[in-house]
Design an enzyme around this catalytic site. Sequence first.
Site, PDB file in Angstrom:
ATOM      1  CG  HIS A  90     -18.174  -2.871 -20.057  1.00  0.00           C
ATOM      2  ND1 HIS A  90     -19.490  -2.772 -20.431  1.00  0.00           N
ATOM      3  CD2 HIS A  90     -18.022  -3.251 -19.277  1.00  0.00           C
ATOM      4  CE1 HIS A  90     -19.619  -3.248 -19.089  1.00  0.00           C
ATOM      5  NE2 HIS A  90     -18.533  -3.562 -18.682  1.00  0.00           N
ATOM      6  CG  ASP A  92     -16.253  -6.427 -15.754  1.00  0.00           C
ATOM      7  OD1 ASP A  92     -16.424  -5.062 -16.470  1.00  0.00           O
ATOM      8  OD2 ASP A  92     -17.030  -7.671 -16.188  1.00  0.00           O
ATOM      9  CG  HIS A 249     -19.815  -7.600 -20.062  1.00  0.00           C
ATOM     10  ND1 HIS A 249     -18.179  -7.512 -20.172  1.00  0.00           N
ATOM     11  CD2 HIS A 249     -20.232  -7.011 -18.960  1.00  0.00           C
ATOM     12  CE1 HIS A 249     -18.064  -7.677 -18.632  1.00  0.00           C
ATOM     13  NE2 HIS A 249     -19.198  -6.810 -17.840  1.00  0.00           N
ATOM     14  NE  ARG A 264     -17.605  -7.460 -11.764  1.00  0.00           N
ATOM     15  CZ  ARG A 264     -17.288  -6.174 -12.173  1.00  0.00           C
ATOM     16  NH1 ARG A 264     -18.423  -5.578 -12.760  1.00  0.00           N
ATOM     17  NH2 ARG A 264     -16.960  -5.393 -11.324  1.00  0.00           N
TER      18      ARG A 264
END
Length: 301
Positions: A90, A92, A249, A264
């Site tokens: 995907h 993000d 990723h 993150r």
Amino acid sequence: MVKLGANIGARIEGVRVGGGLDPVTVTAINEALLEHKVIFFRGQHHLDDDGQLAFARRLGTPTTAHPTVTSRGHRILPIDSRYDKANSWHTDVTFVDRIPKASLLRAVTLPAYGGTTTWASTEAAYDQLPAPLRALVENLWAVHTNQFDYAADYDGRREALAATEREYREEFVSEYFETEHPVVRIHPETGRRVLLLGHFIKQFVGLGVAESTALLALLQNRVTKLENTVRWSWEPGDLAVWDNRATQHYAVADYDDQYRRLSRVTLAGDIPVDVYGQHSRVVAGDASGYSEVVAPVALAS
């Protein structure tokens, strides 16, 4: 700087990242990010959440942690194996119109084995397309939604989910987002064409479910060819930064029931534009509370 692959990935050495970096170094880091798509820093043991956020602010404008998952932090999203394992390809947050520029991911607690992350270059994937497929994808749009496979097989497995995972997935779909994006977008800083795909796609505009499924598999196989990927084995003190506009990723869930946690920070981006100058279209949901729209100045070619 150590290049890690022909199409993606580099390790930057000799830099202690943080909010106090000088402008020349910050510019060099951003240029390395644009060229290599994902960059890695080892040995950043001094970083905590505040330091990571301060460094992120040198590279862009942080978003809130997530458009719908708001219970676990305002600016920093814990990537916590108790809640979810993002083990599918995907980009993000593509279910909103303002796709993030980049993310910074810092190792906090790592399993004794496994738990690697793999990135793929969507720029290289586009460049490698034969002319007939380029003609197709440059005229193709896709519907992205946050009710993808977090929810697709969720109801049938509801009883099997741990309480923490069930709560996370319910929060993930607590507000519905749907956006139509071009399958080929123009990167706002490099001017290069990149593919905009990944697991948030519900279907392609104008195509049925069966056709969309087959076509998505064909295109995703192009993105995730091994020569377009780099796989990172995390160590304590690691920080990864990736260009979310030119990559996908996959967090590899191969560490059994061990605990894995990373932090993150996400940087605000722009609204994608296709090869004809058309912008992405919101169908449902308001992402203004998640992120402002930040349109960077394009680099001279």
